[in-house]
Structure formats: structure tokens, C-alpha cells
Design a protein around this motif. Structure first.
Motif: not given
Length: 211
Positions: A17, A50, A77-78
Motif C-alpha cells: 500500500i 494499492t 487499485t488506486t
């Protein structure tokens, strides 16, 4: 930043992340490059990064991501939130082949007045690979947003594009575009008349498209 390679007899999914908090009137450029090297029958390269972005008033961020083959399965995922007069530009370039699967998801909340975003995806899907592109831009104030997805599809590949825009303010100005198709025959013919083989012509077009 280059993500690590993975090897072994089992699928190994490196995940991470990345959180960005862009201060008032600050400017940031972020480059992310994913690569992998698979050994037949020895496992798969799986990457599920992410990225979380929060941009304060007047802040600017440009994000450039690249994934060119070598990754068997990925879900990227952004998520971003923008304050007043904040700007976010995202450009992704992806190429898949073999049995690879690539999924990208963008969600941008334009919360601030006069905030803006431009999300661009360029991808090539070859052989039996599959791709899914999902974008969700929420205009929650006086703002501007644009999301684009252009993909070249080849062989027995499959590509799905789901661009979504939500205007939650009468002052929001939002646009989405999506185009999926094969390489035009006239493009190949033009390059082949210059002495290139069909394969060389294809590679030239693809390299220009995702560069």
C-alpha cells in the motif's frame, strides 16, 4: 519504483500500500514500474498494489505506471481524494500476453472546488490474456474530470472497460471515453510498404501506442 520479481514453486503475491499525502501547493511526480520473470511450471508472478492519494488545496500529482508483460495476475487499485484547486493526472500503460490477467481500478473523489483529474489508460492484450479496466470519478463540487481507456486487442484476448462518472454537483464537468479494437489493416499496410514485415509493423505500432 520497480516492484520485485517473484520465483518459486508456488504463486507468490507481493502486495503493498502506497499512501501519498500531498500538502498545500505541493507538486509530486510518481513513477511505478512493475515487472516479473516467470519460470515455466515454477509458479506465478502475482502483484496486487494499492495506492491511496490525498491532495490538499492547490496540490498537484502526476502518476505514471507501467506493466509490460511478465506479471501473470494483477489487481491494481488506486483511490484518491482532491481538495480545492487540486489536480491529479494518472497515466497507465499495460501489455499482457499468454494467460495473463490484469485488472485496474481507479476511484477519484473530486471533493474540492475547482479540483480536476485526468485518468488515461493505454493497453495491449495479446494471445489468451484478459484485461479489466474500471474507473469511477465522482464530481462532488465545481470540478472537471476526464477518464480515457484505449486498448488494442489481438489473437484470442479479451478486454473489458467500465468507465463511470458521477456528477453530484451541478457545477461538475465530467467526460469518459473508451475504445477497444484491433490494429487497423491500413496501418500495417502502410508500414509494410516501407519494407517492414507484418510482425515488425505490429511491434512498431504497439510500441508507439503504449510509449
Amino acid at each position: 519504483r520497480a516492484a520485485p520479481q517473484t520465483h518459486g514453486h508456488k504463486a507468490s503475491p507481493p502486495t503493498g500500500i502506497h499512501a501519498f499525502h500531498i500538502g498545500k501547493n505541493s507538486r509530486v511526480f510518481y513513477s511505478e514500474k512493475h515487472y516479473g520473470e516467470s519460470v515455466p511450471e515454477s509458479g506465478k508472478n502475482i502483484m496486487n498494489p494499492t495506492t491511496i492519494i490525498d491532495i490538499a488545496e492547490g496540490g498537484y500529482m502526476e502518476m505514471d505506471t507501467v506493466q509490460i508483460s511478465g506479471v501473470d495476475n494483477t489487481i491494481r487499485t488506486t483511490k484518491a481524494k482532491l481538495g480545492d484547486k487540486a489536480t491529479l493526472k494518472i497515466t497507465e500503460r499495460i501489455m499482457t500476453d499468454g494467460e495473463q490477467y490484469a485488472e485496474t481500478r481507479f476511484e477519484v473523489d473530486l471533493d474540492g472546488e475547482d479540483s480536476g483529474t485526468h485518468v488515461i489508460s493505454r493497453s495491449v492484450a495479446r494471445e489468451n490474456s484478459r484485461q479489466l479496466y474500471v474507473s469511477n470519478v465522482n464530481g462532488n463540487n465545481k470540478c472537471s474530470g476526464r477518464t480515457e481507456c484505449d486498448a488494442i486487442i489481438m489473437d484470442a484476448a479479451a478486454v473489458s472497460a467500465v468507465p463511470k462518472i458521477n456528477a453530484n454537483s451541478t457545477d461538475a464537468s465530467l467526460v469518459h471515453e473508451a475504445a477497444i479494437g484491433r490494429i487497423a489493416g491500413e496501418q500495417l499496410i502502410k508500414l509494410m510498404t516501407l519494407g517492414l514485415t507484418e510482425k515488425e509493423a505490429e511491434d512498431r505500432i504497439i510500441n508507439g501506442f503504449i510509449s
